[in-house]
Scaffold this active site. Structure first.
Site: not given
Ligand SMILES: Cc1ncc(COP(=O)(O)O)c(C=O)c1O
Length: 457
Positions: A166, A268, A296
């Site tokens: 994700y 990411d 985060k």
């Molecule tokens: C690995 C990863 N990338 C991107 C995101 C997206 O972040 P956000 O919820 O702040 O948009 C998440 C969200 O849990 C994530 O786990």
């Protein structure tokens, strides 16, 4: 190390125990249950994000302090959810509270740069070696920027990602996040499966998925379609399938493959940044990508995101040919929190706390061995997971072999005994914080041991 000989879990017993745990949970959550009914009138499902609806019911939180949170029924929990890994500094850390209070009184938004953004960028450069940064408000925005930069810089459209990861909820990557076995297609050439209704038709044609920890599979895709590929985005450690570590040589091999084919390589680190170590996965594994997305934990609980990169990868943004924009980008409140968080709270020294914490959590390995559980534990910095799988999970499809009922019971068991893990059962990792005490950690181990005894009785 876990022994190889394991017991067969009686799923009938798991179901029986789950019924008992759900009933006990309902009893503790009279206010959450009635509030959900009120909230449903205006909030779909009674919540603000679809994944907050995890069964049996959402738990409405009132407040947090240090390693603990309290729900609106007054129940106290040691927090292992930590807002999907954001609160690695602990709730209401005095330094964050002070910085935010100071900034609020000076005005919270101008849509003009303030002086806190540069020290935050300097911190990120020190931790990653990447020189250029722009800020946004979420992980979604950061990975959206990564995709846009990869496409704009190469003039190509295809993005390679890992099946079962994700990266946020924008169209380009909301593909093959948790594809079900009947739609996922062959492992060697997975289908691109939309994660939600409402993606623009054809979106999935622009994403190719490959299995994690399989360099050859990625090399094959590049050999077949290399001149169409703008770049590859990857969580260097998968954190939405428990915690899945990259095997030796995998990340370097991917970077080399991308560069051989004129494509960009992006990390990411939305979940791994500031949690697995001071310098995130870049520091842990020593492989620097062209681009990295953070969010985060960077903002200490304020909405945040960052996209960073090499001078070459960020040259379009520097020149103004790629627009990286947003009203709230570099928001003063977020920058004030992020600055003190990175300069004074999540210091290099703070990460030694996780050696202590993980030393106590290691007690779970003893429980796995003593009870011959078909399970394995992974720990890295603040992140960890127990996978109900005999062998450590290597890639997304291994998760299909786990019966959802066991991790769901494990989650309920902890909740009913004062430990709040992220909802999401087998998908989710936990996050500890620098202020978790040994007692907070031992509670997890003790609960796990009690459940192990109950399901193997
Ligand atoms: C690995 C990863 N990338 C991107 C995101 C997206 O972040 P956000 O919820 O702040 O948009 C998440 C969200 O849990 C994530 O786990």
């Amino acid at each position: 190390m876990s022994s190889t000989e394991t017991v067969e879990i009686d799923l009938g017993l798991v179901e029986e125990l789950t019924k008992r745990e759900v009933a006990a949970l309902d009893e503790k959550h009279a206010r959450s249950l009635s509030y959900r009914e009120e909230a449903k009138a205006h909030l779909p499902g009674g919540v603000s994000s679809s994944w907050q609806m995890w069964p049996p019911h959402p738990i409405y939180v009132d407040r947090g302090l240090g390693s603990k949170i309290w729900d609106i029924d007054g129940n106290e929990y040691v927090d292992y959810h930590n807002g999907y890994g954001v609160m690695v500094m602990g709730h209401a850390h005095p330094k964050i509270v002070e910085a935010v209070q100071k900034r609020v009184a000076l005005g919270t938004h101008f849509a003009q740069p303030t002086e806190d953004a540069l020290p935050v960028a300097e911190q990120l450069t020190e931790r990653t070696g990447l020189p250029y940064w722009r800020f946004g408000n979420s992980g979604t925005e950061a990975t959206l920027d990564a995709v846009r930069i990869m496409r704009a810089s190469t003039g190509r459209d295809l993005i390679v990602k890992i099946e079962g990861t994700y990266h946020g909820h924008h169209d380009a990557l909301m593909v093959s996040v948790f594809p079900p076995p009947d739609l996922a297609g062959p492992r060697e050439h997975p289908n691109s499966v939309p994660q939600t209704k409402g993606l623009i038709p054809g979106t999935t044609d622009w994403v190719v998925n490959v299995p994690f920890n399989d360099l050859e599979a990625a090399q094959r895709v590049f050999a077949e379609r290399g001149d169409e590929i703008a770049g590859m985005i990857i969580e260097p450690i998968m954190t939405n399938c428990g915690v899945v570590l990259p095997e030796d040589g995998y990340l370097d091999g991917l970077k080399e493959t991308c560069h051989t084919h004129g494509a960009l390589f992006a990390y990411d680190e939305v979940k791994t940044g500031f949690t697995v170590g001071w310098g995130g996965a870049i520091e842990v594994f020593g492989v620097q990508p062209d681009l990295v997305a953070f969010a985060k934990a960077m903002g200490a609980g304020l909405p945040c995101g960052a996209i960073g990169g090499t001078e070459e990868a960020m040259s379009g943004v520097i020149a103004g040919t790629i627009e990286q924009v947003g009203t709230f980008n570099g928001n003063p409140l977020t920058m004030a929190a992020a600055r003190v968080n990175l300069e004074e709270v999540l210091t290099r020294a703070a990460y030694t706390e996780f050696d202590r914490i993980n030393g106590v959590l290691d007690g779970c390995n003893r429980v796995i061995d003593d009870h011959k559980l078909p399970a394995s534990m992974k720990l890295l910095g603040a992140k960890g997971s127990i996978d109900w799988h005999k062998e450590p999970i290597r890639e997304y499809r291994d998760l299909w072999e786990i019966d959802d009922r066991i991790p769901q019971l494990a989650w309920l068991w902890q909740l009913n005994r004062g430990v709040f893990k992220s909802p999401g059962s087998k998908w989710e990792s936990w996050t500890t914080s620098i202020v978790h005490s040994d007692e907070d950690i031992q509670r997890y181990v003790d609960n796990f041991e009690e459940m192990a005894a109950a399901i193997t009785r």
